[in-house]
Design an enzyme around this catalytic site. Structure first.
Site, PDB file in Angstrom:
ATOM      1  NE  ARG A 163      48.786  49.365  49.187  1.00 17.86           N
ATOM      2  CZ  ARG A 163      50.048  49.607  49.482  1.00 17.86           C
ATOM      3  NH1 ARG A 163      50.382  50.240  50.590  1.00 17.86           N
ATOM      4  NH2 ARG A 163      51.006  49.212  48.684  1.00 17.86           N
ATOM      5  CE  LYS A 281      48.610  42.765  41.548  1.00 20.33           C
ATOM      6  NZ  LYS A 281      48.812  43.555  42.779  1.00 20.33           N
ATOM      7  CD  GLU A 285      51.603  46.116  42.042  1.00 16.55           C
ATOM      8  OE1 GLU A 285      50.744  45.585  42.757  1.00 16.55           O
ATOM      9  OE2 GLU A 285      51.942  47.306  42.135  1.00 16.55           O
ATOM     10  NE  ARG A 318      42.661  44.478  40.086  1.00 18.96           N
ATOM     11  CZ  ARG A 318      43.765  44.985  40.615  1.00 18.96           C
ATOM     12  NH1 ARG A 318      44.892  44.282  40.641  1.00 18.96           N
ATOM     13  NH2 ARG A 318      43.786  46.200  41.098  1.00 18.96           N
ATOM     14  CG  ASP A 357      48.040  52.566  41.678  1.00 14.61           C
ATOM     15  OD1 ASP A 357      46.932  52.029  41.735  1.00 14.61           O
ATOM     16  OD2 ASP A 357      49.038  52.101  42.232  1.00 14.61           O
ATOM     17  CD  GLU A 385      47.533  52.088  47.497  1.00 13.18           C
ATOM     18  OE1 GLU A 385      46.611  51.473  46.952  1.00 13.18           O
ATOM     19  OE2 GLU A 385      48.733  51.847  47.264  1.00 13.18           O
TER      20      GLU A 385
HETATM   21  C1  GCV Z   1      46.454  44.847  45.692  1.00 17.44           C
HETATM   22  C2  GCV Z   1      48.804  49.259  44.023  1.00 17.44           C
HETATM   23  C3  GCV Z   1      48.678  49.015  45.503  1.00 17.44           C
HETATM   24  C4  GCV Z   1      48.763  47.530  45.848  1.00 17.44           C
HETATM   25  C5  GCV Z   1      47.672  46.811  45.044  1.00 17.44           C
HETATM   26  C6  GCV Z   1      47.916  47.078  43.559  1.00 17.44           C
HETATM   27  C7  GCV Z   1      46.823  46.460  42.703  1.00 17.44           C
HETATM   28  O1  GCV Z   1      50.102  48.970  43.587  1.00 17.44           O
HETATM   29  O2  GCV Z   1      49.685  49.716  46.181  1.00 17.44           O
HETATM   30  O3  GCV Z   1      48.541  47.371  47.222  1.00 17.44           O
HETATM   31  O4  GCV Z   1      47.686  45.426  45.309  1.00 17.44           O
HETATM   32  O5  GCV Z   1      47.886  48.466  43.332  1.00 17.44           O
HETATM   33  O6  GCV Z   1      45.887  47.180  42.408  1.00 17.44           O
HETATM   34  O7  GCV Z   1      46.892  45.303  42.366  1.00 17.44           O
END
Ligand code: GCV
Length: 648
Positions: A163, A281, A285, A318, A357, A385
């Site tokens: 990003r 993190k 994801e 996080r 987000d 982003e």
């Molecule tokens: C670093 C969103 C962004 C991802 C990011 C994620 C996060 O999904 O698109 O690029 O990953 O947030 O904050 O972990």
């Protein structure tokens, strides 16, 4: 008043700290009178040495060429670095026009911030005689969280900086060929706005960050940041004990895993004694985390916190987790709220400003203020982003002002605003890269500046900060300051108007840039019967119930719901009136109003042709032109799509 128009290429490299001679003779004289006393100051540590060098650099530049010192007696200057009633980073200036200046600070960082504040005040036209003032940073940790990959092999998005829209990373931690001169300039810029912690790598963390060779490459980088009062952190991969440590598990309760982390921390702190800690993190994801081993977030966070504790380090964990994409807005709340009280004292739970987000048109996360026994931190994006990727102009100041001052309704907190409940830490994902002017879009520097200033003092306000930035960057010409700050301040509303008014968020495609409202029909559910997503308690997903009073009730009812969140919380019939028109008509008006506003920005910017450095003027004009094309594309697409989807 005149502005000298520097014709230098890459004028943006100087940021807001390129010092020019002050326009007023009395201020130039004051600089001159102070200079010799400052030159005699003998600092005793590296941070104060930087402060002294900065003040001398600024005074020499700001006094101009004339030998004004000859006409007036020198002032005195003294510094006290251990004023015991002042906290870390705080300072007080005492000034007396006859005698001179005294700076009291709680520590060396306070001296450095005091120096930058003095320079800023002088450059903004205040005189030395009135410089009796003190400041104290609001947030304890004022962080940048870089999302820089170690190299392209690990990049999930194909970007070296995830990003990132301003070139490659400023760091090269694998080869160890980081441009240290540039890091010095970067660290100076961070210190100038009071930032004091930096995470060097992406939260989608490459496990190699903890390898000994990479840690050795961090050392010279950390040395530079330290001299500017900035502590270095890294993001870690939860599976590191397996991926780089050769263990067969990363289970946070396994003794060999705990020993591995403890030993790794000893190694790091031997190299970098003021290392800040780990940003994590996990179980998010696709990243590894405690859930892979049948454990929960506190097990993982507390295990890392325990390894860091003997060295004074902190684990920032996080809260960005989501399950089924449609239920994303409620997931972090459902998951983390019941965990209140289970995190160790040196863990901070870092929460994105929005429940979905970093969207500019969603409400704030309901988690803030609802975990009184957990340290909470606020996560913002400085990079763009979801706000036009540094092609579009989007000044974050107004959004951040709203977030920081949002009253969560927490009754158990003396200071229930989001800023108040996250005082331990604020983090921003930076918008810089190795491009010559740092941020690609020249005006995006205002976001970086605003982030630091609002982390220092969340009550400053978006307008004050925009005016400060414009004046420090382009000089004090009132027309320049007015036009630039008005464009900045109008930019977020214009952008949201054409990408999704009334809380219609996530209408972009997978690139997070172009319009694709057909992609996620669940977010807008536009049909001949109505439009919007029902997130009420009575008939919808129940998200309104996540908020504390009075928001819970206000959001539940379309009549009291703030119009900017209407379609985020409510599905309304097409006959629903807003701003004097049925909803679809109002959407149409807004998207075109937003696009038209970009034309106004271009016309206003054109007025500054003679007053802005050529390279910056042209680059900004080019980006505004591109923004206009994109804005019209958005307006066209949304107008057509919503008209068609709602036709009977
Ligand atoms: C670093 C969103 C962004 C991802 C990011 C994620 C996060 O999904 O698109 O690029 O990953 O947030 O904050 O972990």
């Amino acid at each position: 008043m005149h502005t000298i128009k520097p014709a230098t290429q890459n004028s943006g490299y100087r940021l807001w700290i390129g010092y020019e001679a002050l326009p007023e003779a009395r201020l130039r004289l004051a600089c001159s009178r102070l200079l010799s006393a400052v030159e005699e100051w003998l600092p005793t540590d590296a941070v104060c040495t930087q402060a002294r060098a900065e003040l001398i650099l600024a005074l020499r530049s700001m006094r101009g060429e004339e030998a004004l010192a000859l006409t007036s007696p020198a002032l005195t200057f003294s510094v006290q670095t251990d004023a015991c009633d002042l906290k870390e980073g705080a300072f007080v200036w005492h000034s007396d026009s006859e005698q001179g200046l005294r700076l009291d600070a709680g520590d060396s960082a306070g001296v450095l911030y005091g120096v930058f504040a003095l320079i800023r005040h002088l450059r903004l036209g205040q005189s030395l005689e009135t410089l009796n003032f003190g400041e104290s940073p609001f947030f304890e940790r004022r962080m940048l969280n870089h999302w820089d990959n170690l190299d392209a092999t690990f990049s999930k998005t194909g970007e070296l900086v995830e990003r990132g829209y301003a070139g490659a990373s400023l760091f090269d931690l694998i080869q160890g060929t980081t441009d240290l001169a540039r890091i010095r300039d970067y660290a100076r810029a961070l210190a100038s706005i009071g930032l004091n912690h930096i995470v060097l790598n992406n939260v989608n963390a490459d496990p190699r960050i903890l390898e000994s060779t990479v840690l050795a490459h961090i050392v010279p980088v950390a040395d530079i940041f330290r001299a500017w009062g900035v502590r270095v952190w890294v993001s870690v991969n939860f599976a590191s004990p397996m991926r780089t440590g050769g263990l067969s598990t990363a289970d946070p309760l396994a003794p060999e895993v705990r020993s591995w982390w403890a030993e790794k921390c000893r190694e790091i702190y031997t190299l970098i004694p003021d290392f800040g800690g780990f940003l994590v993190k996990a179980s998010s994801e696709g990243e590894p985390g405690p859930h892979d081993f049948g454990r929960d977030h506190p097990d993982g966070a507390n295990m890392l916190a325990e390894a860091l504790r003997p060295h004074g380090g902190t684990c920032i964990w996080r809260a960005f987790v989501y399950g089924k994409i449609e239920g994303r807005s409620g997931h972090a709340y459902d998951h983390f709220k019941p965990l209140d009280g289970q995190f160790a004292d040196n863990v901070i739970l870092q929460i994105k400003h929005g429940p979905v987000d970093f969207l500019p048109n969603e409400p704030t996360s309901p988690l803030f203020g609802q975990m009184p026994k957990t340290h909470q931190g606020l996560e913002l994006m400085i990079t763009q982003e979801y706000t036009g990727q540094q092609i579009h102009l989007y000044y974050y100041g107004p959004l951040w002002e709203r977030i920081l001052q949002f009253d969560t309704g927490a009754t158990d907190s003396a200071s229930p605003t989001i800023a108040g409940v996250t005082r331990k830490s604020i983090a921003g994902v930076p918008n810089v890269g190795d491009t010559a002017n740092w941020c690609a879009h020249p005006l995006a520097q205002a976001n970086w500046y605003a982030y630091g200033r609002m982390a220092w003092n969340p009550h400053l306000g978006a307008r004050t900060v925009a005016e400060e930035w414009a004046s420090l960057t382009f000089g004090p010409d009132p027309e320049v300051v007015r036009v630039v700050s008005e464009i900045l301040l109008a930019s977020p509303d214009a952008y949201v108007d054409y990408i999704g008014p009334f809380g219609l968020c996530m209408l972009h495609g997978g690139d997070h840039f172009s319009p694709a409202p057909e992609n996620r029909r669940y977010v807008h559910q536009a049909s001949p019967e109505g439009i919007g997503r029902d997130r009420t308690r009575t008939t919808g997903s129940g998200d309104t119930g996540h908020y504390l009073p009075p928001h819970r009730e206000a959001y539940e009812n379309p009549a009291t719901c703030p119009p900017e969140y209407l379609l985020y919380f409510h599905r309304v019939p097409l006959t629903h009136e807003i701003e004097g028109s049925p909803i679809i008509e109002a959407i149409r008006q807004r998207v075109w109003r937003g696009a038209d506003q970009v034309e106004v920005f271009i016309r206003d910017w054109e007025k500054l042709r003679e007053k802005i450095p050529d390279d910056c003027f042209a680059a900004t004009l080019g980006r505004l032109g591109r923004q206009l094309e994109e804005a019209r594309r958005w307006a066209q697409t949304l107008d057509g799509f919503f008209t068609e989807s709602t036709m009977g």
